[in-house]
Design a protein around this motif. Structure first.
Motif, PDB file in Angstrom:
ATOM      1  N   SER A   1       4.891   1.243   2.649  1.00 29.14           N
ATOM      2  CA  SER A   1       5.041   2.696   2.704  1.00 29.14           C
ATOM      3  C   SER A   1       3.732   3.369   3.045  1.00 29.14           C
ATOM      4  O   SER A   1       2.665   2.925   2.623  1.00 29.14           O
ATOM      5  N   ARG A   2       3.847   4.499   3.743  1.00 27.31           N
ATOM      6  CA  ARG A   2       2.678   5.356   3.936  1.00 27.31           C
ATOM      7  C   ARG A   2       2.845   6.655   3.153  1.00 27.31           C
ATOM      8  O   ARG A   2       2.071   7.593   3.305  1.00 27.31           O
TER       9      ARG A   2
ATOM     10  N   THR B   1      -3.396   1.283   6.171  1.00 24.65           N
ATOM     11  CA  THR B   1      -3.145   2.591   5.551  1.00 24.65           C
ATOM     12  C   THR B   1      -1.864   2.594   4.720  1.00 24.65           C
ATOM     13  O   THR B   1      -1.413   3.638   4.278  1.00 24.65           O
ATOM     14  N   TYR B   2      -1.307   1.425   4.495  1.00 23.30           N
ATOM     15  CA  TYR B   2      -0.030   1.321   3.793  1.00 23.30           C
ATOM     16  C   TYR B   2      -0.215   0.928   2.327  1.00 23.30           C
ATOM     17  O   TYR B   2      -1.177   0.255   1.963  1.00 23.30           O
ATOM     18  N   THR B   3       0.755   1.353   1.547  1.00 19.94           N
ATOM     19  CA  THR B   3       0.948   0.821   0.212  1.00 19.94           C
ATOM     20  C   THR B   3       1.995  -0.279   0.312  1.00 19.94           C
ATOM     21  O   THR B   3       3.042  -0.089   0.925  1.00 19.94           O
TER      22      THR B   3
ATOM     23  N   SER C   1      -2.358  -0.620  -3.037  1.00 22.66           N
ATOM     24  CA  SER C   1      -2.870  -0.125  -1.770  1.00 22.66           C
ATOM     25  C   SER C   1      -3.390  -1.316  -0.974  1.00 22.66           C
ATOM     26  O   SER C   1      -3.822  -2.318  -1.558  1.00 22.66           O
ATOM     27  N   TRP C   2      -3.354  -1.212   0.344  1.00 20.54           N
ATOM     28  CA  TRP C   2      -3.766  -2.357   1.150  1.00 20.54           C
ATOM     29  C   TRP C   2      -5.217  -2.746   0.866  1.00 20.54           C
ATOM     30  O   TRP C   2      -5.574  -3.917   0.911  1.00 20.54           O
TER      31      TRP C   2
END
Length: 122
Positions: free
Chosen positions: A99-100, A31-33, A52-53
């Motif tokens: 980052s989220r 869910t992370y960038t 984005s992941w």
């Protein structure tokens, strides 16, 4: 323990290429960038590129569009930054971050690597 470990930096001549890699571990980053930042002494850390992941969306700073490519390898939990046509002004310490939050908001990046130095000589 979350770890982001960068590699691939070094000394390169103007016009050359480098490929940076960031190995992520310690949690699920689905869910992370993931992003690459860079910083030179006395200046603010600046966002270079983000992904984005899932790989479905990417972001590039204007000065890097067309020269840098960010990509991810979910199987290996790595994020890469291919840098071509390097210029002296690309010289900096390059950081990997996760980052989220909002891509361009520095304070939203919760996890950081130690950085890898890129030096472009003219």
């Amino acid at each position: 323990q979350v770890q982001l470990v960068e590699s691939g930096g070094g000394l390169v001549q103007v016009g050359g290429s480098l490929r940076l890699s960031c190995a992520a571990s310690g949690r699920t980053f689905s869910t992370y960038t993931m992003a690459w930042f860079r910083q030179v002494p006395g200046k603010q850390r600046e966002l270079v590129a983000a992904i984005s992941w899932s790989g479905s969306s990417t972001y590039y700073a204007d000065s890097e569009k067309g020269r840098f490519t960010i990509s991810g390898d979910n199987a290996k939990n790595t994020v890469n930054l291919q840098m071509n046509s390097l210029k002296p002004e690309d010289t900096a310490l390059y950081y990997c971050a996760a980052s989220r939050g909002v891509v361009r908001v520095l304070r939203d990046y919760a996890y950081w690597g130690q950085g890898t130095q890129v030096t472009v000589s003219s």
